[in-house]
Design an enzyme around this catalytic site. Structure first.
Site, PDB file in Angstrom:
ATOM      1  N   ASP A  12      99.522 -22.023  50.892  1.00 18.86           N
ATOM      2  CA  ASP A  12      99.547 -20.584  51.760  1.00 18.86           C
ATOM      3  C   ASP A  12      99.398 -19.698  50.754  1.00 18.86           C
ATOM      4  O   ASP A  12      99.410 -19.711  49.490  1.00 18.86           O
ATOM      5  CB  ASP A  12     101.211 -20.562  52.292  1.00 18.86           C
ATOM      6  CG  ASP A  12     101.348 -19.293  53.081  1.00 18.86           C
ATOM      7  OD1 ASP A  12     100.431 -18.889  53.677  1.00 18.86           O
ATOM      8  OD2 ASP A  12     102.410 -18.625  53.029  1.00 18.86           O
ATOM      9  N   SER A  13      99.299 -18.286  51.375  1.00 24.02           N
ATOM     10  CA  SER A  13      99.159 -17.037  50.536  1.00 24.02           C
ATOM     11  C   SER A  13     100.704 -16.972  49.721  1.00 24.02           C
ATOM     12  O   SER A  13     100.554 -16.151  48.976  1.00 24.02           O
ATOM     13  CB  SER A  13      98.715 -15.982  51.449  1.00 24.02           C
ATOM     14  OG  SER A  13      99.650 -15.747  52.405  1.00 24.02           O
ATOM     15  N   TYR A  44      96.884 -12.579  52.209  1.00 25.53           N
ATOM     16  CA  TYR A  44      95.459 -12.641  52.769  1.00 25.53           C
ATOM     17  C   TYR A  44      95.168 -11.763  53.760  1.00 25.53           C
ATOM     18  O   TYR A  44      94.057 -11.782  53.936  1.00 25.53           O
ATOM     19  CB  TYR A  44      95.527 -14.130  52.865  1.00 25.53           C
ATOM     20  CG  TYR A  44      95.395 -15.185  51.790  1.00 25.53           C
ATOM     21  CD1 TYR A  44      95.596 -14.442  50.429  1.00 25.53           C
ATOM     22  CD2 TYR A  44      95.102 -16.647  51.821  1.00 25.53           C
ATOM     23  CE1 TYR A  44      95.767 -15.522  49.317  1.00 25.53           C
ATOM     24  CE2 TYR A  44      95.204 -17.211  50.860  1.00 25.53           C
ATOM     25  CZ  TYR A  44      95.297 -16.862  49.540  1.00 25.53           C
ATOM     26  OH  TYR A  44      95.233 -17.754  48.289  1.00 25.53           O
ATOM     27  N   GLY A  45      96.142 -11.551  54.695  1.00 16.30           N
ATOM     28  CA  GLY A  45      95.999 -10.905  56.247  1.00 16.30           C
ATOM     29  C   GLY A  45      95.122  -9.823  56.350  1.00 16.30           C
ATOM     30  O   GLY A  45      94.164  -9.622  57.096  1.00 16.30           O
ATOM     31  N   CYS A  75      98.543 -21.738  56.217  1.00 16.36           N
ATOM     32  CA  CYS A  75      98.246 -20.067  56.288  1.00 16.36           C
ATOM     33  C   CYS A  75      97.241 -20.048  57.271  1.00 16.36           C
ATOM     34  O   CYS A  75      96.074 -20.549  57.538  1.00 16.36           O
ATOM     35  CB  CYS A  75      97.731 -19.745  54.977  1.00 16.36           C
ATOM     36  SG  CYS A  75      97.183 -17.991  55.052  1.00 16.36           S
ATOM     37  N   ASN A  76      97.807 -19.092  58.345  1.00 17.18           N
ATOM     38  CA  ASN A  76      96.724 -19.125  59.818  1.00 17.18           C
ATOM     39  C   ASN A  76      95.429 -18.209  59.036  1.00 17.18           C
ATOM     40  O   ASN A  76      94.417 -18.318  59.664  1.00 17.18           O
ATOM     41  CB  ASN A  76      97.249 -18.155  60.785  1.00 17.18           C
ATOM     42  CG  ASN A  76      98.206 -18.928  61.524  1.00 17.18           C
ATOM     43  OD1 ASN A  76      97.868 -19.600  62.550  1.00 17.18           O
ATOM     44  ND2 ASN A  76      99.539 -19.117  61.186  1.00 17.18           N
ATOM     45  N   THR A  77      95.578 -17.183  58.218  1.00 16.04           N
ATOM     46  CA  THR A  77      94.489 -16.633  57.672  1.00 16.04           C
ATOM     47  C   THR A  77      93.443 -17.252  57.023  1.00 16.04           C
ATOM     48  O   THR A  77      92.216 -17.463  57.500  1.00 16.04           O
ATOM     49  CB  THR A  77      94.779 -15.313  56.861  1.00 16.04           C
ATOM     50  OG1 THR A  77      95.713 -14.517  57.563  1.00 16.04           O
ATOM     51  CG2 THR A  77      93.597 -14.493  56.447  1.00 16.04           C
ATOM     52  N   GLU A 154     109.684 -10.281  54.768  1.00  8.31           N
ATOM     53  CA  GLU A 154     109.914 -10.481  53.299  1.00  8.31           C
ATOM     54  C   GLU A 154     111.127  -9.569  52.936  1.00  8.31           C
ATOM     55  O   GLU A 154     111.879  -9.666  51.857  1.00  8.31           O
ATOM     56  CB  GLU A 154     108.649 -10.225  52.519  1.00  8.31           C
ATOM     57  CG  GLU A 154     107.578 -11.381  52.927  1.00  8.31           C
ATOM     58  CD  GLU A 154     106.751 -11.536  51.999  1.00  8.31           C
ATOM     59  OE1 GLU A 154     106.342 -10.913  50.788  1.00  8.31           O
ATOM     60  OE2 GLU A 154     106.049 -12.660  52.121  1.00  8.31           O
ATOM     61  N   CYS A 186     101.175 -16.685  62.767  1.00 11.52           N
ATOM     62  CA  CYS A 186     101.247 -16.504  61.232  1.00 11.52           C
ATOM     63  C   CYS A 186     102.434 -17.228  60.847  1.00 11.52           C
ATOM     64  O   CYS A 186     103.465 -17.271  61.527  1.00 11.52           O
ATOM     65  CB  CYS A 186     101.521 -15.039  61.098  1.00 11.52           C
ATOM     66  SG  CYS A 186     101.995 -14.518  59.295  1.00 11.52           S
ATOM     67  N   THR A 187     102.433 -17.902  59.614  1.00 16.58           N
ATOM     68  CA  THR A 187     103.463 -18.837  59.395  1.00 16.58           C
ATOM     69  C   THR A 187     104.934 -17.762  59.069  1.00 16.58           C
ATOM     70  O   THR A 187     105.992 -18.598  58.918  1.00 16.58           O
ATOM     71  CB  THR A 187     103.153 -19.686  58.176  1.00 16.58           C
ATOM     72  OG1 THR A 187     102.741 -18.715  57.030  1.00 16.58           O
ATOM     73  CG2 THR A 187     102.178 -20.608  58.584  1.00 16.58           C
ATOM     74  N   HIS A 188     104.849 -16.576  58.960  1.00 14.79           N
ATOM     75  CA  HIS A 188     106.244 -15.818  58.977  1.00 14.79           C
ATOM     76  C   HIS A 188     106.996 -15.712  59.916  1.00 14.79           C
ATOM     77  O   HIS A 188     108.090 -15.428  60.211  1.00 14.79           O
ATOM     78  CB  HIS A 188     105.638 -14.611  58.153  1.00 14.79           C
ATOM     79  CG  HIS A 188     105.673 -14.149  57.077  1.00 14.79           C
ATOM     80  ND1 HIS A 188     104.400 -14.816  55.953  1.00 14.79           N
ATOM     81  CD2 HIS A 188     106.571 -13.934  55.858  1.00 14.79           C
ATOM     82  CE1 HIS A 188     104.469 -14.189  54.928  1.00 14.79           C
ATOM     83  NE2 HIS A 188     105.706 -14.054  54.529  1.00 14.79           N
TER      84      HIS A 188
END
Lengths: 273, 273
Positions: A12-13, A44-45, A75-77, A154, A186-188
């Site tokens: 992931d980013s 990355y987004g 990571c979706n992006t 974050e 998005c993984t967040h």
């Protein structure tokens, strides 16, 4: 010949992909994970396909040095912008987080109106719309980028009036579309699930691609005879964590999310790969 | 021998440093600027010194290929973590955004209580405190990191209740310290100046290091006989803009901030330098 007892690579980013690692640990408890978080180059987004493709290739080269048997782009992006290309270049299976989430969404919608939230790059790519319309041509997909969600997560403001207000503003345009299914693209975002549940109401299905991806991985490994022998011996820690920057902060975040404590995170120079 | 008619190099992690470029254009209208925004690796604020030092050196090598006569690090994080090192390695003058802002703050405080806001890396480095206490040992400095300000600025929510609430929360700890001077220690923050003015009240001096840095640059060039001859000929655009990613988006943002339109932004691969 791929070694079925080799670990699975997950990248992931940054820290977001840990929600995917968490689901893999829960649902495939025998598997070992090599996780890489690109914390030096996060996020990355807001970046372009060329850049993300270069990053993904570097990370895959790094994971291959650890002899992984399969790779999950958590990571979706990176999935949106690079999965097709890197999967075609690879002789081990590579999956992303989009396909499984998209499939669950099209299977669960009743009114055919699906919302997708994600980074600017993911939403801008239109990938979820494209994939879901291929699976079920009649549906309507409404995308909305939510660039403040990642920094809010974050910052740790998970249950907070500021986050509520930001979420309310971002999600209102989707509520107006009468969606009955919302993909957390998005993984967040699963960490903001309770806020979204409250804002969207009980009748909207929230799809967490991390969960669906772990299920997809289990199927993929089983079909290819790659599920790990639970009694196979191994040396060192069960899971290994690598980052491109600030290993300590990552370790704290990982320990707060994962079912088991992260003892060590190694910092590597990803630009050398 | 440095060519006095050469351009000045200015760099930042992304778009924030354009507030510094803007002040240089206003106060040194004869100078030409080569701007580099590291948009592929933004943000710097949450990354480590090793990483930022590697990035700064790459960017300085790139700017040297454009034969700049001096370099301004228009990024508080990169200044905080790398200025001493890269300035010592260089045979052309390199200045950062911290010194000039710190000097103005210690000169303007009446009660000796100064607040500094910035990224996690800038505040964590303690650099403003160190520099200001060296200038005036008796003062007290209170730092506060504000990680959501940059994403809010980049989302364009400059005059917005969400930004007001976030700012109110971040600044309240500084208000409680009865500071009479506040250093805007990140180049994005001048764009939130009116919000801060309202929250802090008329009696608190807001110090914008971008403004002070342009004045420092003017003095530095004059003292070293490096001010540009306003009649010296040049080919091409007066100012040149380079980024490591997504050139178009940068151009829009730059055009909205700078006194003149940015016609072209070139994307380069900074990792090759």
């Amino acid at each position: 010949m791929i070694d079925r007892n080799a670990p699975v690579g997950v990248f992931d980013s940054g820290v977001g992909g840990l929600t995917v690692a968490r689901e893999i640990m829960r649902q495939l408890p025998d598997e070992r994970i090599i996780y890489f978080g690109d914390t030096a180059r996060v996020p990355y987004g807001s970046k372009s396909r060329d850049t993300i493709l270069r990053y993904s290739r570097q990370i895959i080269r790094f994971l291959r040095t650890k002899e992984v048997k399969a790779i999950v782009i958590a990571c979706n992006t990176a999935t949106a912008l690079t999965l097709d290309t890197v999967a075609a270049e690879s002789d081990i299976p590579i999956i992303g987080v989009i396909n499984a989430g998209a499939r669950t969404a099209v299977e669960s919608t009743r009114n055919g109106r699906i919302g997708v939230i994600g980074t600017e790059a993911t939403i801008g790519s239109g990938i979820y719309t494209e994939v879901m319309k291929k699976m079920k041509p009649g549906i309507q997909v409404f995308g909305k980028s939510c660039p403040l969600f990642c920094p809010l997560v974050e910052e740790g403001w998970l249950h907070d009036p500021v986050t509520d207000e930001v979420a309310s503003r971002y999600l209102s345009v989707l509520k107006e579309k009468y969606i009955d299914t919302l993909v957390l693209g998005c993984t967040h975002y699963p960490l903001l699930r309770s806020t979204m549940r409250r804002l969207m109401g009980e009748d909207v299905t929230l799809v967490n691609p991390a969960y669906e991806t772990a299920i997809e991985l289990r199927g993929l490994l089983a079909e290819n005879g790659l599920s790990r022998d639970p009694f196979a011996p191994f040396a060192g820690e069960k899971h290994q964590f690598f980052v491109s920057d600030l290993a300590e902060k990552f370790t704290d975040f990982a320990s707060s999310i994962l079912p088991e404590d992260v003892k060590e995170t190694k910092k590597i120079n990803i630009e050398e790969y």
